[in-house]
Design a protein around this motif. Structure first.
Motif, PDB file in Angstrom:
ATOM      1  N   GLY A  31     -10.566  -6.397 -14.744  1.00  7.97           N
ATOM      2  CA  GLY A  31     -11.534  -6.052 -14.247  1.00  7.97           C
ATOM      3  C   GLY A  31     -11.345  -6.302 -12.577  1.00  7.97           C
ATOM      4  N   LEU A  32     -12.646  -6.963 -11.618  1.00  7.94           N
ATOM      5  CA  LEU A  32     -12.428  -6.805 -10.852  1.00  7.94           C
ATOM      6  C   LEU A  32     -11.678  -8.507 -10.347  1.00  7.94           C
ATOM      7  CD1 LEU A  32     -12.956  -6.522  -7.481  1.00  7.94           C
ATOM      8  CD2 LEU A  32     -14.822  -8.063  -7.955  1.00  7.94           C
ATOM      9  N   ALA A  33     -11.671  -9.233 -10.953  1.00  4.87           N
ATOM     10  CA  ALA A  33     -11.051 -10.856 -10.904  1.00  4.87           C
ATOM     11  C   ALA A  33      -9.266 -11.115 -10.631  1.00  4.87           C
ATOM     12  CB  ALA A  33     -11.208 -11.484 -11.664  1.00  4.87           C
ATOM     13  N   GLY A  34      -9.143  -9.879 -12.285  1.00  6.28           N
ATOM     14  CA  GLY A  34      -7.710  -9.921 -12.413  1.00  6.28           C
ATOM     15  C   GLY A  34      -7.202  -8.858 -11.686  1.00  6.28           C
ATOM     16  N   ALA A  35      -7.353  -7.577 -10.851  1.00  5.87           N
ATOM     17  CA  ALA A  35      -7.136  -6.193  -9.892  1.00  5.87           C
ATOM     18  C   ALA A  35      -7.395  -7.535  -8.488  1.00  5.87           C
ATOM     19  CB  ALA A  35      -8.209  -5.546  -9.685  1.00  5.87           C
ATOM     20  N   LEU A  36      -7.985  -8.337  -8.282  1.00  5.44           N
ATOM     21  CA  LEU A  36      -8.108  -8.691  -6.714  1.00  5.44           C
ATOM     22  C   LEU A  36      -6.410  -9.934  -6.514  1.00  5.44           C
ATOM     23  CD1 LEU A  36     -11.584  -9.469  -5.982  1.00  5.44           C
ATOM     24  CD2 LEU A  36      -9.962  -8.215  -4.994  1.00  5.44           C
ATOM     25  N   ALA A  37      -6.345 -10.741  -8.176  1.00  7.22           N
ATOM     26  CA  ALA A  37      -5.277 -11.209  -8.449  1.00  7.22           C
ATOM     27  C   ALA A  37      -3.949 -10.829  -8.192  1.00  7.22           C
ATOM     28  CB  ALA A  37      -5.694 -12.003  -9.716  1.00  7.22           C
ATOM     29  N   GLU A  38      -4.144  -9.483  -8.770  1.00  8.89           N
ATOM     30  CA  GLU A  38      -2.417  -8.432  -8.633  1.00  8.89           C
ATOM     31  C   GLU A  38      -2.543  -7.925  -7.269  1.00  8.89           C
ATOM     32  OE1 GLU A  38       0.635  -6.988 -10.921  1.00  8.89           O
ATOM     33  OE2 GLU A  38      -0.994  -8.175 -11.446  1.00  8.89           O
ATOM     34  N   ILE A  39      -3.678  -7.830  -6.519  1.00  7.90           N
ATOM     35  CA  ILE A  39      -3.211  -7.258  -4.853  1.00  7.90           C
ATOM     36  C   ILE A  39      -2.706  -8.589  -4.838  1.00  7.90           C
ATOM     37  CG2 ILE A  39      -4.756  -6.850  -3.070  1.00  7.90           C
ATOM     38  CD1 ILE A  39      -6.001  -5.294  -4.936  1.00  7.90           C
ATOM     39  N   GLU A  40      -2.802  -9.972  -4.630  1.00  4.73           N
ATOM     40  CA  GLU A  40      -2.146 -11.390  -4.354  1.00  4.73           C
ATOM     41  C   GLU A  40      -1.439 -11.524  -4.545  1.00  4.73           C
ATOM     42  OE1 GLU A  40      -3.778 -12.754  -2.120  1.00  4.73           O
ATOM     43  OE2 GLU A  40      -6.009 -11.337  -1.706  1.00  4.73           O
ATOM     44  N   ARG A  41      -0.584 -11.407  -5.756  1.00  3.68           N
ATOM     45  CA  ARG A  41       0.831 -11.382  -6.070  1.00  3.68           C
ATOM     46  C   ARG A  41       1.675 -10.285  -5.624  1.00  3.68           C
ATOM     47  NH1 ARG A  41       4.194  -8.830  -9.754  1.00  3.68           N
ATOM     48  NH2 ARG A  41       2.731  -7.214  -9.976  1.00  3.68           N
ATOM     49  N   LEU A  42       1.023  -8.939  -5.455  1.00  4.08           N
ATOM     50  CA  LEU A  42       1.522  -7.990  -4.769  1.00  4.08           C
ATOM     51  C   LEU A  42       2.041  -8.038  -3.535  1.00  4.08           C
ATOM     52  CD1 LEU A  42       0.090  -5.066  -6.738  1.00  4.08           C
ATOM     53  CD2 LEU A  42       2.446  -5.839  -6.556  1.00  4.08           C
ATOM     54  N   ALA A  43       1.392  -8.741  -2.463  1.00  6.38           N
ATOM     55  CA  ALA A  43       1.661  -8.920  -1.067  1.00  6.38           C
ATOM     56  C   ALA A  43       1.777  -7.473  -1.148  1.00  6.38           C
ATOM     57  CB  ALA A  43       2.580  -9.322  -1.021  1.00  6.38           C
ATOM     58  N   LEU A  44       0.830  -6.901  -0.353  1.00  8.86           N
ATOM     59  CA  LEU A  44       0.788  -5.518  -0.529  1.00  8.86           C
ATOM     60  C   LEU A  44       1.717  -5.447   1.567  1.00  8.86           C
ATOM     61  CD1 LEU A  44      -2.334  -3.510  -2.109  1.00  8.86           C
ATOM     62  CD2 LEU A  44       0.572  -3.093  -2.690  1.00  8.86           C
ATOM     63  N   ARG A  45       2.281  -4.447   1.907  1.00  9.17           N
ATOM     64  CA  ARG A  45       2.703  -4.317   2.416  1.00  9.17           C
ATOM     65  C   ARG A  45       2.883  -2.362   3.438  1.00  9.17           C
ATOM     66  NH1 ARG A  45       4.971  -8.405   5.900  1.00  9.17           N
ATOM     67  NH2 ARG A  45       6.070  -7.645   6.429  1.00  9.17           N
ATOM     68  N   ALA A  46       2.554  -2.518   4.378  1.00  6.37           N
ATOM     69  CA  ALA A  46       2.770  -0.959   4.875  1.00  6.37           C
ATOM     70  C   ALA A  46       3.952  -0.586   5.602  1.00  6.37           C
ATOM     71  CB  ALA A  46       1.005  -0.818   5.772  1.00  6.37           C
ATOM     72  N   ARG A  47       4.207   0.874   5.487  1.00  2.00           N
ATOM     73  CA  ARG A  47       5.476   1.016   6.415  1.00  2.00           C
ATOM     74  C   ARG A  47       4.255   2.128   7.286  1.00  2.00           C
ATOM     75  NH1 ARG A  47       8.710   2.006   2.441  1.00  2.00           N
ATOM     76  NH2 ARG A  47       8.528   4.735   2.156  1.00  2.00           N
ATOM     77  N   ASP A  48       4.617   1.812   8.471  1.00  2.00           N
ATOM     78  CA  ASP A  48       3.852   2.649   9.989  1.00  2.00           C
ATOM     79  C   ASP A  48       4.754   3.133  10.970  1.00  2.00           C
ATOM     80  OD1 ASP A  48       2.286   3.801  12.205  1.00  2.00           O
ATOM     81  OD2 ASP A  48       1.071   1.827  12.391  1.00  2.00           O
ATOM     82  N   GLY A  49       5.313   4.201  10.779  1.00  2.63           N
ATOM     83  CA  GLY A  49       6.753   4.737  10.968  1.00  2.63           C
ATOM     84  C   GLY A  49       7.489   3.617  11.119  1.00  2.63           C
ATOM     85  N   GLU A  50       8.569   3.249  12.165  1.00  2.00           N
ATOM     86  CA  GLU A  50       9.707   2.516  11.329  1.00  2.00           C
ATOM     87  C   GLU A  50       8.980   0.928  11.187  1.00  2.00           C
ATOM     88  OE1 GLU A  50      12.686   3.354  11.881  1.00  2.00           O
ATOM     89  OE2 GLU A  50      12.375   5.526  12.305  1.00  2.00           O
ATOM     90  N   ASN A  79      -2.214   3.115  -7.984  1.00  9.94           N
ATOM     91  CA  ASN A  79      -2.743   3.742  -6.709  1.00  9.94           C
ATOM     92  C   ASN A  79      -4.315   2.963  -6.520  1.00  9.94           C
ATOM     93  OD1 ASN A  79      -1.070   6.816  -6.330  1.00  9.94           O
ATOM     94  ND2 ASN A  79      -0.279   5.396  -6.826  1.00  9.94           N
ATOM     95  N   HIS A  80      -4.902   3.191  -7.608  1.00 11.69           N
ATOM     96  CA  HIS A  80      -6.197   2.247  -7.511  1.00 11.69           C
ATOM     97  C   HIS A  80      -6.021   0.933  -6.991  1.00 11.69           C
ATOM     98  CE1 HIS A  80      -7.236   6.061  -9.000  1.00 11.69           C
ATOM     99  NE2 HIS A  80      -7.323   6.138  -9.950  1.00 11.69           N
ATOM    100  N   LEU A  81      -5.276   0.141  -7.222  1.00 11.54           N
ATOM    101  CA  LEU A  81      -4.806  -1.117  -6.355  1.00 11.54           C
ATOM    102  C   LEU A  81      -4.895  -0.854  -5.050  1.00 11.54           C
ATOM    103  CD1 LEU A  81      -2.511  -3.515  -8.905  1.00 11.54           C
ATOM    104  CD2 LEU A  81      -5.386  -3.683  -8.534  1.00 11.54           C
ATOM    105  N   VAL A  82      -4.375  -0.135  -4.688  1.00 11.61           N
ATOM    106  CA  VAL A  82      -3.993   0.080  -3.359  1.00 11.61           C
ATOM    107  C   VAL A  82      -5.626   0.465  -2.229  1.00 11.61           C
ATOM    108  CG1 VAL A  82      -2.926   1.473  -1.030  1.00 11.61           C
ATOM    109  CG2 VAL A  82      -1.411   0.731  -3.340  1.00 11.61           C
ATOM    110  N   GLN A  83      -6.221   1.400  -3.235  1.00 15.06           N
ATOM    111  CA  GLN A  83      -7.429   1.886  -2.750  1.00 15.06           C
ATOM    112  C   GLN A  83      -8.688   0.192  -2.674  1.00 15.06           C
ATOM    113  OE1 GLN A  83      -7.985   4.742  -5.547  1.00 15.06           O
ATOM    114  NE2 GLN A  83      -8.122   6.227  -4.170  1.00 15.06           N
ATOM    115  N   LEU A  84      -8.338  -0.525  -3.382  1.00 12.71           N
ATOM    116  CA  LEU A  84      -9.405  -1.901  -3.746  1.00 12.71           C
ATOM    117  C   LEU A  84      -8.699  -2.640  -2.575  1.00 12.71           C
ATOM    118  CD1 LEU A  84     -11.181  -3.487  -4.532  1.00 12.71           C
ATOM    119  CD2 LEU A  84      -9.544  -4.047  -6.716  1.00 12.71           C
ATOM    120  N   ALA A  85      -7.243  -2.539  -1.963  1.00 12.59           N
ATOM    121  CA  ALA A  85      -7.018  -3.640  -1.277  1.00 12.59           C
ATOM    122  C   ALA A  85      -7.920  -3.290   0.281  1.00 12.59           C
ATOM    123  CB  ALA A  85      -5.467  -3.354  -1.454  1.00 12.59           C
TER     124      ALA A  85
END
Length: 387
Positions: A31-50, A79-85
């Motif tokens: 659920g939500l708690a597990g998804a938020l924990a996974e987002i923290e673990r992934l430490a998502l980054r975004a590429r904006d051009g260079e 993909n849905h984890l990125v959306q939630l993030a």
């Protein structure tokens, strides 16, 4: 496959962006708690051009704009984890954020409102919106996003066109649509250029249904995009203090000729397209302003009875029983009618899906059936171990 996609409003267009393969990693459905924990673990980054920045910083560096589109491949948990993030980052930045989604149609808006406000629970929401009849993708893929919206009272806008309209367009085409249905359509459609038509044709050929002309399929996709754009623009105009996060298939969001440019045709807004990016994708739809690399993840499957079913006149009938399944061991056979699951009446496919929601393989459920055969069917209960 095309007929199924049209009937359920699943955006076949969102599915061409890639399917799960052997390189995907399974994660538990927490659920939500597990998804938020996974987002923290992934430490998502975004590429904006260079540049490559933490996702929240990348969004901040862009304003953020009034509308942020986050594309998805519908069956991809990553993909849905990125959306939630993205939703969480924007909500933390400022409270006045709303969420617009492809997964629900505008005629079920009242039930979404009731769920977000806490007036009904998730089972009632799924049944009243006919989620499993219309969309069919496993709800745990989307559950963390909607739980986050409910927890923080974030408005959720059902953007898509009513199923009755798109089914009829798929059957007879836009020009032959009855007047009472035509009156519910957007007043104007953008002219379809060659690039847009070709992308729709690619989707059509992948899921080809020889009984349906391509022109009808194109009419349906145009109607999805125009309706989602109209509903998004109407919310923006009525709520000038809110930003809007739109979550839809990559084909609808990743090219500005899907939803974004059609919104801008109606209301002058700044926007941003965010696309998850994973290795092994068969296709990439559109170029996002921000690309978010993410490993390929799948959510652990829930428990299953081990059958295929069909619905006939408020009856759920067993069409096939898989060899070695819990249903077979319990004595369920093709042709049997399922009448209750854990004591709850079953008259629709969604009653089964909602009744099994959250149940894990190895658990046992009570299923009431009426067996096919001569004479008056007698209801009996069996215990089925989920697989």
């Amino acid at each position: 496959m095309a007929a199924v996609c049209l009937a359920t409003l699943t955006g076949c267009y969102g599915q061409l962006a890639g399917h799960l393969g052997d390189d995907s990693v399974e994660v538990e459905d927490l659920g939500l708690a597990g998804a938020l924990a996974e987002i923290e673990r992934l430490a998502l980054r975004a590429r904006d051009g260079e540049r490559e920045l933490p996702l929240a910083e990348a969004l901040d560096s862009r304003g953020p704009p009034r509308v942020v589109y986050v594309g998805e491949s519908h069956d991809r948990y990553d993909n849905h984890l990125v959306q939630l993030a993205v939703l969480r980052a924007l909500h933390r930045r400022e409270q006045a954020v709303a969420l617009g989604v492809e997964w629900f149609q505008q005629d079920v808006q009242a039930h979404l409102d009731d769920y977000i406000a806490g007036r009904i629970d998730v089972s009632q929401m799924l049944l009243r919106t006919e989620y499993y009849e219309r969309w069919r993708f496993e709800y745990p893929l989307y559950r963390p996003i909607l739980e986050y919206a409910r927890e923080h009272a974030i408005p959720v806008i059902a953007l898509n066109a009513p199923q009755a309209i798109t089914r009829e367009i798929g059957r007879v085409g836009l020009d032959a649509l009855p007047e009472e249905l035509r009156a519910q359509l957007p007043a104007e459609y953008s002219p379809t250029n060659e690039g847009y038509s070709q992308r729709i044709r690619d989707a059509f050929e992948l899921h080809q249904d020889e009984s349906q002309p391509f022109e009808h399929f194109l009419d349906v996709m145009n109607t999805w995009d125009e309706t989602m754009a109209r509903n998004a623009a109407a919310y923006l105009e009525a709520n000038p203090g809110h930003r809007l996060v739109v979550m839809a298939g990559r084909g609808h969001a990743g090219f500005r000729q899907g939803i974004p440019d059609r919104v801008k045709r109606r209301v002058a807004v700044s926007d941003l397209i965010v696309l998850p990016e994973s290795s092994g994708s068969h296709h990439v739809y559109g170029t996002g302003d921000l690309l978010v690399p993410v490993p390929r993840l799948r959510v652990a499957s829930g428990g299953k009875l081990g059958i295929l079913v069909r619905t006939e006149e408020d009856r759920v009938l067993v069409g096939q029983v898989f060899e070695g399944s819990g249903a077979e061991r319990a004595g369920i056979a093709a042709g049997d009618q399922i009448t209750r699951l854990e004591g709850a009446v079953v008259t629709r496919f969604s009653h089964l899906k909602v009744g099994l929601l959250g149940r894990r393989p190895g658990q046992t459920v009570t299923v009431a059936i009426r067996s096919a055969g001569d004479g008056t069917p007698v209801e009996r209960e069996v215990q089925v171990t989920l697989q």
